[in-house]
Design a protein around this motif. Structure first.
Motif, short mmCIF file in Angstrom:
data_model
loop_
_atom_site.label_atom_id
_atom_site.label_comp_id
_atom_site.label_asym_id
_atom_site.label_seq_id
_atom_site.Cartn_x
_atom_site.Cartn_y
_atom_site.Cartn_z
N LYS A 1 0.86 16.54 -6.47
CA LYS A 1 -0.29 16.41 -7.45
C LYS A 1 -0.65 15.01 -7.22
O LYS A 1 0.10 14.07 -7.37
CB LYS A 1 -0.12 17.01 -8.67
CG LYS A 1 -1.09 16.79 -9.71
CD LYS A 1 -0.82 17.57 -11.03
CE LYS A 1 0.25 16.73 -11.91
NZ LYS A 1 0.38 17.19 -13.31
N LEU B 1 -16.75 16.95 -3.48
CA LEU B 1 -15.54 17.53 -2.88
C LEU B 1 -15.74 18.79 -2.19
O LEU B 1 -14.97 19.24 -1.40
CB LEU B 1 -14.46 17.59 -4.09
CG LEU B 1 -14.20 16.16 -4.70
CD1 LEU B 1 -13.19 16.34 -5.65
CD2 LEU B 1 -13.44 15.37 -3.63
N ARG C 1 -15.61 15.04 3.92
CA ARG C 1 -14.31 14.31 3.68
C ARG C 1 -13.84 13.32 4.63
O ARG C 1 -13.26 12.43 4.27
CB ARG C 1 -13.34 15.49 3.52
CG ARG C 1 -11.82 14.92 3.31
CD ARG C 1 -10.94 16.13 2.77
NE ARG C 1 -9.52 15.88 2.35
CZ ARG C 1 -8.75 16.47 1.80
NH1 ARG C 1 -8.96 17.60 1.38
NH2 ARG C 1 -7.70 16.29 1.41
N ASP D 1 -11.44 10.23 3.71
CA ASP D 1 -9.90 10.88 4.20
C ASP D 1 -9.84 10.28 5.38
O ASP D 1 -10.45 10.99 6.53
CB ASP D 1 -9.82 12.30 3.95
CG ASP D 1 -8.14 12.64 4.11
OD1 ASP D 1 -7.37 11.80 4.58
OD2 ASP D 1 -7.83 13.81 3.49
N PHE E 1 -8.63 20.95 -5.39
CA PHE E 1 -8.98 20.19 -6.35
C PHE E 1 -9.38 21.12 -7.80
O PHE E 1 -10.17 22.16 -7.73
CB PHE E 1 -10.29 19.22 -6.09
CG PHE E 1 -10.09 18.60 -5.13
CD1 PHE E 1 -9.51 17.32 -5.16
CD2 PHE E 1 -10.21 18.95 -3.67
CE1 PHE E 1 -9.50 16.31 -4.19
CE2 PHE E 1 -10.27 18.12 -2.63
CZ PHE E 1 -9.75 16.87 -2.80
N SER F 1 -7.82 16.38 -10.11
CA SER F 1 -6.57 16.56 -10.03
C SER F 1 -6.47 17.31 -8.42
O SER F 1 -6.96 18.51 -8.32
CB SER F 1 -5.82 17.51 -10.89
OG SER F 1 -6.07 16.90 -12.05
N TYR F 2 -5.73 16.87 -7.45
CA TYR F 2 -5.50 17.14 -6.22
C TYR F 2 -4.19 17.77 -6.17
O TYR F 2 -3.10 17.42 -6.47
CB TYR F 2 -5.64 16.21 -5.12
CG TYR F 2 -5.17 16.53 -3.65
CD1 TYR F 2 -6.15 17.60 -3.02
CD2 TYR F 2 -4.05 16.40 -3.32
CE1 TYR F 2 -5.94 18.09 -1.67
CE2 TYR F 2 -3.94 16.90 -1.90
CZ TYR F 2 -4.64 17.55 -1.23
OH TYR F 2 -4.34 18.14 0.06
N TYR F 3 -3.98 19.16 -5.36
CA TYR F 3 -2.93 19.50 -5.32
C TYR F 3 -2.72 20.08 -3.87
O TYR F 3 -3.73 20.43 -3.21
CB TYR F 3 -2.77 21.01 -6.16
CG TYR F 3 -2.78 20.68 -7.64
CD1 TYR F 3 -1.69 20.34 -8.58
CD2 TYR F 3 -4.16 20.63 -8.42
CE1 TYR F 3 -1.88 20.26 -9.77
CE2 TYR F 3 -4.16 20.51 -9.78
CZ TYR F 3 -3.05 20.31 -10.45
OH TYR F 3 -3.40 19.90 -11.70
N ASN F 4 -1.24 20.25 -3.46
CA ASN F 4 -0.90 20.69 -2.20
C ASN F 4 0.37 21.20 -2.27
O ASN F 4 1.41 20.28 -2.48
CB ASN F 4 -1.24 19.45 -1.11
CG ASN F 4 -1.26 20.29 0.34
OD1 ASN F 4 -0.32 21.02 0.62
ND2 ASN F 4 -2.25 19.52 0.96
N ALA G 1 -6.36 8.22 -2.22
CA ALA G 1 -6.95 8.51 -3.53
C ALA G 1 -7.94 7.65 -4.15
O ALA G 1 -8.95 7.92 -4.47
CB ALA G 1 -5.79 8.73 -4.44
N CYS H 1 -11.14 7.95 -2.17
CA CYS H 1 -11.76 9.21 -2.61
C CYS H 1 -12.42 8.94 -4.20
O CYS H 1 -13.94 9.18 -4.16
CB CYS H 1 -10.81 10.51 -3.04
SG CYS H 1 -11.37 11.76 -3.73
#
Length: 576
Positions: free
Chosen positions: A415, A431, A437, A441, A519, A532-535, A560, A563
């Motif tokens: 996260k 986003l 992107r 990125d 996100f 908040s980015y999650y993977n 980040a 971004c």
């Protein structure tokens, strides 16, 4: 560095055989031992110290067989004990040179136990030792490479040996980087976890013991046998752990035995052990070994020759591990040990996923318009569930962003939280436009739309950069975007892999998959939002984040920040 050698004198109940597989160039050595009461502790279990001595002996024989000269132990790491060995059972230790480098080589050590009556075997542990060839005189060493023509398993270990060596070389730098991050977290009160009501001070677990090195403890060089030093270290570490839990703990793993210098017959070896930190069902004990000759003993000037971190647990009657008491520190050195244990735990987690992550099997689901509603709902729901997980551990935090990790069983999740100076809707719009992107990125080379199902679901084909010289990777993903249903709800941009017939795998790329990523964007002010980015990390994603996980790079933080800059570049436009 330990002056080890080929110990020809084995116990009367043991046997050793060496061999070189025909045509493969792979050297293997096996030791077989019947476990007698003299090898066991008071509970009738094989002492871990005795096992470490046998493992070091067998590994050294394999190393010297390949090198054709004396070898010394530089380190032994990645030791995970999985099974208890008892009196009456038979243990088999197999050591194999996995890969030779210039002057050093990695030896894999594989230990199994056999039940005599039933004949069943179980794996006890696996470890990896690094040995350095020590020629006589001024002769320079260049070890012969292995001719790998063996099984798939041995070819895999050959490849992984290079990766493990890379991680060892990075280890010191990664440890320093992560220590800085965790000291920063400690200052912010976010580092896990100094109990409010301390139960046991780590100072109460301090143990010191001395040994005089006698001829039976030495090899033919007159230097102390490395396996003997490891056995003595295990002994004081066990005593230290027992002082915390007031019972008999079991050794579960060893982070690394690192030999820093030799010791000789006649030296006094002082072993210092203390609990560094407790993690509910496990505890880390740090051990330091100092050597003195007669002159150094009188002057009080020791030589630091070895150190290790050992992980203990308390076995329960029902098979479940018992819980250790909470600990706290009372000195600056105790604080350093406390935080260092957290960092090593983080590095062990990263090593486990980098080296031993298993292929998840197919993750992508077939896409067609008949299951569009189901896939879109699943995509958003999976991201929402991931975001709602408890137990996220802070990895690095500054005024603008924070990186967190979450491990549950074999699942690793990441996260990244960013405080962005723009409106939530503007961040969501940028986003959700995935072809943008690559502008922020660096891992994205291109992103092309494959199919637009409707305003909320779109299929994209993503091409990513190469990692460590391998082929580039590509992903086919479903992007599902949702606006808030009511005040307080986040904007959602969810991603998962799908299969579409129009984008088959390309032989020039590695088709990789995303299980759950995306996100959540919360509005926290008129022109401020939290992104908040999650993977949920998969084997396809891992190569792009492993440096940040292990601590040798800041790639996630750098991405980040890029971004955030991208989202804030049109700040004036969004205000008016």
């Amino acid at each position: 560095m330990d002056q080890n050698w080929s110990r020809g004198m084995l116990d009367m109940d043991g046997s050793c055989e060496t061999g070189q597989e025909k045509g493969s160039g792979l050297v293997e050595v096996q030791m077989c031992q019947s476990i007698l009461p003299c090898h066991a502790n008071h509970q009738g279990e094989l002492g871990a110290g005795q096992l470490l001595k046998w493992m070091d002996t067998t590994a050294c024989l394999a190393a010297e067989r390949h090198a054709g000269m004396a070898c010394v132990t530089a380190s032994m790491d990645d030791i995970q004990f999985e099974e208890t060995v008892r009196v009456g059972q038979v243990i088999n230790i197999k050591a194999r040179v996995n890969r030779a480098f210039n002057t050093s080589m990695e030896v894999g050590i594989y230990v199994k136990v056999q039940e005599v009556l039933s004949g069943t075997t179980k794996r006890v542990c696996v470890a990896f030792s690094t040995f350095v060839a020590k020629p006589t005189g001024t002769h320079k060493v260049s070890l012969k490479p292995l001719d790998i023509q063996g099984s798939v398993e041995k070819m895999l270990e050959y490849s992984l040996a290079s990766e493990r060596r890379r991680l060892r070389l990075y280890n010191e730098e990664a440890f320093k980087n992560l220590m800085k991050d965790y000291y920063n977290l400690q200052d912010k009160g976010l580092c896990s976890r100094k109990p409010i009501t301390p139960v046991v001070s780590t100072e109460l677990t301090r143990v010191e013991s001395i040994e005089l090195v006698l001829p039976p403890h030495a090899n033919h060089h007159g230097n102390t046998f490395g396996g003997q030093i490891m056995a003595w270290m295990e002994n004081v570490a066990t005593v230290s752990a027992s002082r915390l839990c007031s019972c008999y703990p079991s050794l579960g793993a060893v982070d690394m035995f690192r030999f820093r210098g030799p010791s000789n017959v006649g030296d006094r070896l002082v072993f210092k052990a203390m609990v560094n930190n407790a993690f509910q069902t496990s505890v880390e004990v740090g051990v330091r070994v100092e050597a003195y000759n007669c002159e150094e003993w009188n002057e009080g000037t020791p030589r630091h020759i070895n150190s290790a971190s050992m992980i203990y647990y308390i076995p329960g009657l029902d098979g479940e591990k018992q819980t250790f008491p909470d600990v706290t520190y009372t000195t600056l050195d105790g604080e350093r040990r406390f935080i260092g244990a957290i960092v090593r735990k983080r590095i062990r987690m990263a090593r486990k996923h980098i080296l031993y992550s298993k292929d998840e099997g197919p993750i992508s689901v077939p896409w067609d318009r008949s299951n569009q509603v189901y896939l879109g709902y699943n995509n958003v729901a999976a991201l929402t569930v991931l975001a709602g997980k408890r137990g996220w551990e802070a990895s690095s935090i500054n005024d603008k962003l924070g990186v967190y990790v979450h491990e549950e069983a074999d699942k690793l999740c990441l996260k990244v939280e960013m405080k962005v100076k723009t409106t939530a809707f503007h961040a969501f719009s940028l986003l959700a436009d995935l072809p943008l992107r690559p502008q922020w990125d660096k891992n994205y080379l291109s992103c092309e739309e494959v199919e637009k199902a409707d305003d909320e679901e779109t299929i994209y084909h993503i091409k990513c950069s190469t990692v460590k010289g391998s082929k580039s990777r590509d992903f086919v993903v479903l992007l599902s975007k949702r606006q808030p249903c009511k005040d307080g709800d986040p904007y959602v941009v969810a991603l998962r892999s799908v299969t579409v017939a129009t984008v088959p795998p390309d032989e020039n790329s590695i088709r990789s998959e995303v299980k759950c990523a995306g996100f959540l964007i919360h509005e926290i002010g008129y022109i401020t939002c939290k992104v908040s980015y999650y993977n949920q990390v998969t084997s396809g994603v891992l190569p792009y984040v492993e440096g940040s996980l292990a601590g040798w790079s800041k790639s996630m933080e750098e991405t980040a920040m890029s971004c955030m800059s991208f989202l804030e570049q049109d700040l004036l436009t969004t205000q008016f």
